[in-house]
Write a protein that holds these residues in place. Structure first.
Motif, mmCIF file in Angstrom:
data_model
loop_
_atom_site.group_PDB
_atom_site.id
_atom_site.type_symbol
_atom_site.label_atom_id
_atom_site.label_comp_id
_atom_site.label_asym_id
_atom_site.label_seq_id
_atom_site.Cartn_x
_atom_site.Cartn_y
_atom_site.Cartn_z
ATOM 1 N N SER A 96 14.731 -1.732 -4.317
ATOM 2 C CA SER A 96 14.792 -2.694 -3.213
ATOM 3 C C SER A 96 13.740 -3.793 -3.324
ATOM 4 C CB SER A 96 14.611 -1.968 -1.877
ATOM 5 O OG SER A 96 13.326 -1.377 -1.810
ATOM 6 N N GLY A 97 12.652 -3.505 -4.081
ATOM 7 C CA GLY A 97 11.568 -4.472 -4.171
ATOM 8 C C GLY A 97 10.648 -4.431 -2.971
ATOM 9 N N ASP A 98 10.600 -3.301 -2.256
ATOM 10 C CA ASP A 98 9.711 -3.164 -1.094
ATOM 11 C C ASP A 98 8.287 -2.870 -1.568
ATOM 12 O OD1 ASP A 98 11.749 -3.559 0.677
ATOM 13 O OD2 ASP A 98 12.072 -1.437 1.132
ATOM 14 N N GLY A 99 7.429 -3.868 -1.532
ATOM 15 C CA GLY A 99 6.029 -3.669 -1.884
ATOM 16 C C GLY A 99 5.747 -3.730 -3.371
ATOM 17 N N VAL A 100 6.794 -3.842 -4.171
ATOM 18 C CA VAL A 100 6.649 -3.968 -5.628
ATOM 19 C C VAL A 100 7.668 -4.984 -6.107
ATOM 20 C CG1 VAL A 100 5.850 -1.588 -5.959
ATOM 21 C CG2 VAL A 100 8.298 -2.098 -6.084
ATOM 22 N N GLN A 101 7.513 -5.406 -7.346
ATOM 23 C CA GLN A 101 8.512 -6.301 -7.913
ATOM 24 C C GLN A 101 9.795 -5.516 -8.168
ATOM 25 O OE1 GLN A 101 7.188 -8.394 -11.383
ATOM 26 N NE2 GLN A 101 9.123 -9.472 -11.691
ATOM 27 N N LYS A 102 10.913 -6.058 -7.735
ATOM 28 C CA LYS A 102 12.210 -5.383 -7.901
ATOM 29 C C LYS A 102 12.451 -5.111 -9.386
ATOM 30 C CE LYS A 102 17.157 -6.105 -6.911
ATOM 31 N NZ LYS A 102 17.436 -4.926 -6.089
ATOM 32 N N ASN A 103 12.773 -3.870 -9.704
ATOM 33 C CA ASN A 103 12.956 -3.483 -11.100
ATOM 34 C C ASN A 103 13.959 -2.327 -11.155
ATOM 35 O OD1 ASN A 103 12.733 -2.408 -13.730
ATOM 36 N ND2 ASN A 103 10.602 -3.086 -13.913
ATOM 37 N N GLU A 104 15.211 -2.671 -11.421
ATOM 38 C CA GLU A 104 16.271 -1.657 -11.406
ATOM 39 C C GLU A 104 16.080 -0.623 -12.508
ATOM 40 O OE1 GLU A 104 19.850 -3.904 -11.587
ATOM 41 O OE2 GLU A 104 19.719 -4.599 -9.511
ATOM 42 N N ALA A 105 15.594 -1.055 -13.667
ATOM 43 C CA ALA A 105 15.387 -0.112 -14.767
ATOM 44 C C ALA A 105 14.327 0.922 -14.391
ATOM 45 C CB ALA A 105 14.981 -0.861 -16.034
ATOM 46 N N GLU A 106 13.245 0.478 -13.739
ATOM 47 C CA GLU A 106 12.205 1.419 -13.315
ATOM 48 C C GLU A 106 12.737 2.328 -12.202
ATOM 49 O OE1 GLU A 106 7.518 1.637 -11.893
ATOM 50 O OE2 GLU A 106 8.518 -0.324 -12.080
ATOM 51 N N ALA A 107 13.588 1.768 -11.342
ATOM 52 C CA ALA A 107 14.203 2.587 -10.286
ATOM 53 C C ALA A 107 14.977 3.742 -10.902
ATOM 54 C CB ALA A 107 15.126 1.727 -9.427
ATOM 55 N N VAL A 108 15.704 3.438 -11.992
ATOM 56 C CA VAL A 108 16.460 4.488 -12.683
ATOM 57 C C VAL A 108 15.514 5.530 -13.265
ATOM 58 C CG1 VAL A 108 17.952 4.970 -14.658
ATOM 59 C CG2 VAL A 108 18.442 3.021 -13.181
ATOM 60 N N GLU A 162 0.835 -1.201 0.000
ATOM 61 C CA GLU A 162 0.000 0.000 0.000
ATOM 62 C C GLU A 162 0.874 1.257 0.000
ATOM 63 O OE1 GLU A 162 -3.800 2.160 2.209
ATOM 64 O OE2 GLU A 162 -2.772 0.516 3.236
ATOM 65 N N ALA A 163 2.000 1.195 0.710
ATOM 66 C CA ALA A 163 2.924 2.336 0.710
ATOM 67 C C ALA A 163 3.375 2.635 -0.712
ATOM 68 C CB ALA A 163 4.120 2.037 1.602
ATOM 69 N N ALA A 164 3.779 1.600 -1.439
ATOM 70 C CA ALA A 164 4.239 1.785 -2.815
ATOM 71 C C ALA A 164 3.121 2.315 -3.701
ATOM 72 C CB ALA A 164 4.770 0.464 -3.367
ATOM 73 N N TYR A 165 1.883 1.860 -3.441
ATOM 74 C CA TYR A 165 0.730 2.335 -4.217
ATOM 75 C C TYR A 165 0.590 3.844 -4.069
ATOM 76 C CZ TYR A 165 -4.189 3.308 -5.295
ATOM 77 O OH TYR A 165 -5.355 3.853 -5.796
ATOM 78 N N TRP A 166 0.652 4.350 -2.845
ATOM 79 C CA TRP A 166 0.470 5.788 -2.627
ATOM 80 C C TRP A 166 1.689 6.582 -3.108
ATOM 81 C CZ3 TRP A 166 -4.146 7.367 -2.411
ATOM 82 C CH2 TRP A 166 -5.144 6.645 -1.765
ATOM 83 N N TYR A 167 2.881 6.027 -2.936
ATOM 84 C CA TYR A 167 4.072 6.699 -3.471
ATOM 85 C C TYR A 167 3.935 6.886 -4.984
ATOM 86 C CZ TYR A 167 6.760 5.958 0.881
ATOM 87 O OH TYR A 167 7.221 5.986 2.171
ATOM 88 N N ARG A 168 3.459 5.835 -5.664
ATOM 89 C CA ARG A 168 3.321 5.907 -7.115
ATOM 90 C C ARG A 168 2.298 6.982 -7.515
ATOM 91 N NH1 ARG A 168 4.911 2.447 -11.037
ATOM 92 N NH2 ARG A 168 5.344 0.779 -9.515
ATOM 93 N N LYS A 169 1.168 7.020 -6.772
ATOM 94 C CA LYS A 169 0.154 8.029 -7.056
ATOM 95 C C LYS A 169 0.740 9.445 -6.979
ATOM 96 C CE LYS A 169 -3.959 5.936 -7.490
ATOM 97 N NZ LYS A 169 -4.879 6.190 -8.637
ATOM 98 N N ALA A 170 1.512 9.685 -5.916
ATOM 99 C CA ALA A 170 2.105 11.012 -5.731
ATOM 100 C C ALA A 170 3.194 11.275 -6.766
ATOM 101 C CB ALA A 170 2.684 11.129 -4.324
#
Length: 671
Positions: A485-497, A459-467
């Motif tokens: 880190s993959g906290d609450g979502v699937q780890k994705n280094e490319a998306e992190a970048v 849920e934290a990742a959901y709201w972070y994404r919304k913002a």
């Protein structure tokens, strides 16, 4: 035992009172100070008996003393030739005598020689040479030299232009009573130039100079009172200081009729303080016949000249129909003009106007904003805070989204209301449902901590994404972290970048540094040290210590740039001076090994000790390894210096991405 002489250890002065305090303390302190005194006594050259030179002494007698090696007499001869006093004016000869006195360590001669180089008097102008002599005099606490170094730093004369450095010199001179330095400190505090902006502190500095008769400072205090900057707004106090600044006699000031006549003459010349004074005279019937309509006209003149107090009075006159026809719309217009200058009375009045819809469309959120500014510019008080929170809660209940978001955070932090995490999350959910990006980010943070709601990384990742999708830079940076880190979502280094890049493109220094890390290591993006270097440069340009450190490492290792130890040291030093423990460790290594700098075990020990104090576990063993190479006196002196430096620095704030991020991708060149 009482010590009356201060000690200078490696450029740091230990005041006499502090030494006496140590001597009065435990035996351990006694041995430390005794060691320092013994060291200095052994190294200090024998001092010649002081020679007194007074103004009425014949020039021939002064010259005889000067030729005998008296620094005071050499200085007096220098001044005589520069001013043509008792001798034919000869600037070159004057500078020659000043240099001799300066070379003997006479502080006032060093300062005077610096002035000569700065102005090109008797020598070719050389601002760098001037700064050198100013520094020598400043090391002996010469107040004029301290002030001059502040001026040179502020103007970039003979040294880099640096407002922060200028403020440091001005502060030293101001504390020693230099009036112009006190005025400059007032300016710096008022504008936030080189120091934290603080109007109240600015007024304190202005007042110290004003009480010594400085007219610029007196006028500054008057402006502070009329605007309510750093002090409670007071027209009477403003006018009192203005009278001092313009030299108004007490006989006129204490005679209402004469004061009104003076105000009218001064107002006719455009003196805004006199316009205000005349307006109040008509409203009060002081020295003139009471006439509110005439008074308002003088307030209008001052208001049109930008005086916030007068603008607020004009607004009040329109709102109440006092001396002007009642016109709430016109009143709000003038309140806005005054409030935008920080006039607390106008800010409060605007808050009321927006809450009640007087002269403006009703908007509780806008009213709350102005009331918050009123609190910021008003003396703190429980009643004020309670009233503010009642406004705040009312605005939130009336549906103002910004008020709902802010109220939620206040409950989570216990600011203005009792701490209540569940109540805070309730308001954040309401505001988040209305699409408020900051509320969504705050709600995400609450979910990630399990504060006021169940711990839920998804849920934290959901709201972070919304913002983040609303371009909130803090949320974009956090999305970079959770995707990595993959906290609450699937780890994705490319998306992190991708998310980190969005935040970096908005100018966030931490995101720029993190993006540099991705490129340096090649995580989520093709490895490209040169691109990494560019992002480090952007972060470092914003004085972000981590970026400065990484940039220094790049130049040390030749990562994305040609290896350059000198430039590496420059960037590491910038980070180290901000308290970055790793940068301090590397500087210590450089000085210990003579890499990029001259080998200096004393300097190396200083940086290792600072690094150890900052939490670097590798620094203490290195410091212990160095200590046997130094004398006990040198070690003690470094420890004193380190303690002084630590008290001048704030601890570095921890980075939100430290931990998991660093474990998987250590910085380039990490130990």
């Amino acid at each position: 035992m009482n010590i009356t002489t201060s000690l200078r250890i490696f450029g740091f002065v230990i005041p006499a009172g502090q030494i006496s305090k140590h001597l009065a303390g435990p035996a351990g302190n006694l041995s430390t100070v005794a060691c320092l005194i013994t060291l200095l006594a052994l190294q200090a050259p024998p001092r010649a008996a002081a020679v007194v030179v007074h103004e009425k002494m014949p020039v021939a007698s002064v010259q005889a003393l000067a030729e005998g090696g008296s620094a005071e007499a050499e200085f007096a001869m220098g001044q005589s030739y520069l001013l043509g006093k008792g001798v034919k004016k000869d600037a070159t000869e004057g500078v020659r005598w000043l240099r001799q006195a300066a070379d003997r360590g006479l502080a006032k001669a060093q300062y005077a020689l610096g002035r000569a180089f700065l102005q090109g008097t008797g020598v070719s102008p050389d601002s760098a040479e001037a700064v050198k002599w100013f520094r020598m005099a400043a090391d002996q606490s010469n107040v004029d030299a301290l002030y001059s170094l502040g001026r040179c730093s502020a103007q970039g004369t003979g040294m880099p232009k640096d407002a922060t450095e200028a403020a440091k010199w001005y502060l030293l001179a101001a504390e020693l009573g230099h009036v112009k330095a006190q005025v400059e400190m007032g300016h710096a505090c008022l504008r936030g130039n080189g120091v934290a902006q603080n109007a109240a502190e600015a007024v304190q500095w202005y007042r110290r100079a004003a009480e010594k008769g400085d007219s610029d400072a007196q006028e500054a205090v008057a402006r502070a009172y009329i605007k309510g900057q750093g002090v409670a707004q007071s027209a009477d106090a403003a006018l009192l200081w203005h009278h001092k600044a313009v030299g108004l006699s007490k006989s006129v000031e204490n005679n209402p009729v004469e004061a009104a006549r003076w105000s009218r003459r001064a107002a006719a010349r455009g003196d805004v303080f006199a316009e205000v004074e005349l307006a109040f005279a008509y409203f009060r019937g002081a020295g003139v016949k009471r006439d509110e309509e005439e008074g308002v006209q003088w307030f209008l003149k001052a208001a049109q000249h930008g005086v916030s107090l007068a603008q607020s009075e004009v607004a009040s006159a329109y709102m109440k129909g006092r001396g002007l026809p009642m016109d709430q719309v016109e009143a709000v217009k003038w309140y806005h003009k005054a409030a935008e200058q920080g006039d607390a009375k106008a800010e409060y009045a605007l808050g009321v106007a927006y809450f009640q819809g007087e002269g403006v469309r009703r908007s509780p959120g806008e009213g709350l904003k102005w009331y918050a500014r009123y609190i910021e510019h008003s003396p703190a008080g429980t009643d004020t805070l309670e009233e503010f929170m009642s406004w705040h809660i009312a605005a939130a209940r009336l549906g103002d989204v910004g008020a709902q978001s802010d109220l939620g955070q206040r409950y989570l932090e216990g600011i203005g209301v009792p701490y209540d995490a569940k109540e805070g999350v309730k308001w954040l959910r309401i505001a988040s449902g209305h699409g408020d990006a900051m509320a969504q980010f705050r709600l995400g943070a609450a979910c990630s901590r399990g504060e006021g709601t169940a711990l839920d990384a998804a849920e934290a990742a959901y709201w972070y994404r919304k913002a983040a999708e609303q371009n909130l830079v803090l949320a974009q940076l956090e999305m970079g972290r959770v995707c990595f880190s993959g906290d609450g979502v699937q780890k994705n280094e490319a998306e992190a970048v991708q998310w980190t890049r969005k935040a970096a493109m908005q100018g966030n220094a931490q995101a720029q540094d993190e993006l540099g890390n991705f490129y340096q290591v090649g995580l989520g993006v093709a490895k490209d040290p040169a691109s990494g270097l560019k992002w480090y440069e952007k972060a470092a340009a914003q004085k972000y210590a981590e970026g400065q450190f990484h940039l220094g490492v790049c130049y040390h290792d030749g990562a994305g740039v040609k290896k350059d130890l000198t430039t590496s040291i420059e960037w590491l030093r910038k980070a180290a001076e901000q308290g970055h423990a790793k940068a301090q460790y590397r500087l210590g290594q450089s000085y210990m090994q003579g890499e990029g700098v001259k080998k200096d075990p004393v300097e190396a020990l200083q940086w290792f000790l600072l690094s150890a104090a900052g939490g670097d576990p590798d620094a203490t063993p290195q410091a212990d390894k160095l200590k046997p190479e130094l004398t006990p006196s040198q070690v003690t002196a470094v420890q004193i210096r380190v303690e002084r430096l630590r008290t001048d620095k704030l601890p570095r704030e921890p980075r939100p991405l430290e931990g998991k991020f660093e474990q998987e991708k250590p910085p380039t060149g990490a130990r």
